[in-house]
Design an enzyme around this catalytic site. Structure first.
Site, PDB file in Angstrom:
ATOM      1  N   CYS A 286       3.375   5.836  -5.027  1.00 27.73           N
ATOM      2  CA  CYS A 286       2.869   4.615  -4.654  1.00 27.73           C
ATOM      3  C   CYS A 286       1.431   5.163  -4.997  1.00 27.73           C
ATOM      4  O   CYS A 286       0.459   5.099  -6.146  1.00 27.73           O
ATOM      5  CB  CYS A 286       2.850   2.903  -3.784  1.00 27.73           C
ATOM      6  SG  CYS A 286       1.122   2.157  -4.410  1.00 27.73           S
ATOM      7  N   CYS A 287       1.196   5.693  -4.005  1.00 29.13           N
ATOM      8  CA  CYS A 287      -0.111   6.933  -3.742  1.00 29.13           C
ATOM      9  C   CYS A 287      -0.491   7.757  -5.271  1.00 29.13           C
ATOM     10  O   CYS A 287      -1.734   8.292  -5.132  1.00 29.13           O
ATOM     11  CB  CYS A 287       0.017   7.754  -3.345  1.00 29.13           C
ATOM     12  SG  CYS A 287      -0.551   6.788  -0.904  1.00 29.13           S
TER      13      CYS A 287
ATOM     14  N   CYS B 198      -6.331   1.582   1.526  1.00 32.07           N
ATOM     15  CA  CYS B 198      -5.958   0.547   0.886  1.00 32.07           C
ATOM     16  C   CYS B 198      -5.125  -0.569   1.549  1.00 32.07           C
ATOM     17  O   CYS B 198      -5.250   0.064   3.059  1.00 32.07           O
ATOM     18  CB  CYS B 198      -4.522   0.685  -0.138  1.00 32.07           C
ATOM     19  SG  CYS B 198      -5.015   1.652  -1.178  1.00 32.07           S
TER      20      CYS B 198
ATOM     21  N   CYS C 175      -1.796  -0.879   3.611  1.00 34.25           N
ATOM     22  CA  CYS C 175      -1.391   0.820   4.694  1.00 34.25           C
ATOM     23  C   CYS C 175      -2.588   1.063   5.705  1.00 34.25           C
ATOM     24  O   CYS C 175      -2.348   1.925   6.092  1.00 34.25           O
ATOM     25  CB  CYS C 175      -1.730   1.753   3.330  1.00 34.25           C
ATOM     26  SG  CYS C 175      -0.683   1.844   1.616  1.00 34.25           S
TER      27      CYS C 175
ATOM     28  N   CYS D 145      -2.142  11.400   1.269  1.00 36.78           N
ATOM     29  CA  CYS D 145      -1.574  10.515  -0.212  1.00 36.78           C
ATOM     30  C   CYS D 145      -1.869  11.249  -1.465  1.00 36.78           C
ATOM     31  O   CYS D 145      -0.657  10.828  -2.093  1.00 36.78           O
ATOM     32  CB  CYS D 145      -2.406   9.297   0.146  1.00 36.78           C
ATOM     33  SG  CYS D 145      -4.652  10.327  -0.543  1.00 36.78           S
TER      34      CYS D 145
END
Length: 236
Positions: free
Chosen positions: A118-119, A202, A205, A230
């Protein structure tokens, strides 16, 4: 190259953060840019750049999942620091669609690999575009932020981005140094810092930390400390 960087670090470690920024601007001109996450360290550097009297550039990585307060602050700093060119980079829509369609909207909670993927899509790939064509970038990394940053030098070669120079003017600063500068100069800062969020990324997170916790404990709090990057600052 390695000897040159070692010599640079020996020279610059005795200089102020403003002097390090002045050196970077003199050395690289408009080919140096600031990574602006809108955390406390980055708004300090943005304020310093705006006062340099030289053309300055910065960029924001909009992951699509930032806090509303982050967007509000971006509007405020763009209005205040009009002499700094601030660009915004977004993830590739097709990659986001594939990620969410395949794994769901919150797959990053399920494993370190999922979170890193995702990162990668939301931050690492846009960073590569933001750094394309520049010779150096500036970050707000500090050694005391986490175990993964304990040996951060003032300057280093960023091999993950073609060997461009990475400049970390605040590497020796303490938390008190950062906030003393913000207060003394009236720098606009993220309101979540006043609500127990020393490090902000984010929204899904990031959480507030408890008294006595590490300042980055609220980032990816479900993971072990040694995993808490990340990918933006991972050394190849």
């Amino acid at each position: 190259m390695r000897q040159d960087i070692e010599q640079l670090n020996m020279t610059l470690t005795r200089q102020s953060a403003q002097d390090v920024l002045a050196w970077a601007q003199e050395e690289f001109g408009e080919s140096v840019t600031l990574a602006l996450s809108l955390g406390a360290e980055d708004v300090v550097l943005l304020d310093m750049l705006s006062k340099s009297g030289k053309p300055a550039r910065a960029f924001v990585l909009d992951t699509g999942r930032l806090h509303q307060e982050t967007y509000d602050l971006l509007g405020r700093v763009k209005a205040r620091y009009r002499n700094v060119e601030i660009s915004v980079y977004f993830p590739q829509t097709s990659q986001i669609e594939q990620l969410v369609s395949s794994n769901g909207p919150n797959s990053f909670y399920e494993s370190v690999d999922n979170r890193r993927e995702c990162c990668r899509i939301r931050k690492v790939e846009p960073l590569a575009r933001a750094l394309s064509g520049v010779d150096a970038w500036i970050t707000g990394l500090r050694r005391v932020q986490s175990v993964t940053r304990a040996e951060t030098p003032i300057v280093e070669a960023d091999e993950a981005h073609g060997g461009i120079l990475k400049v970390n003017p605040l590497t020796n600063w303490s938390e008190d140094d950062v906030w003393s500068y913000i207060r003394a100069n009236g720098v606009p800062y993220h309101p979540l810092h006043d609500n127990g969020y020393p490090s902000i990324g984010c929204a899904p997170c990031t959480r507030a930390i408890e008294p006595g916790e590490d300042i980055r404990a609220g980032r990816w709090w479900w993971e072990n400390p040694e995993h808490k990057e990340c990918g933006l600052h991972i050394k190849r």
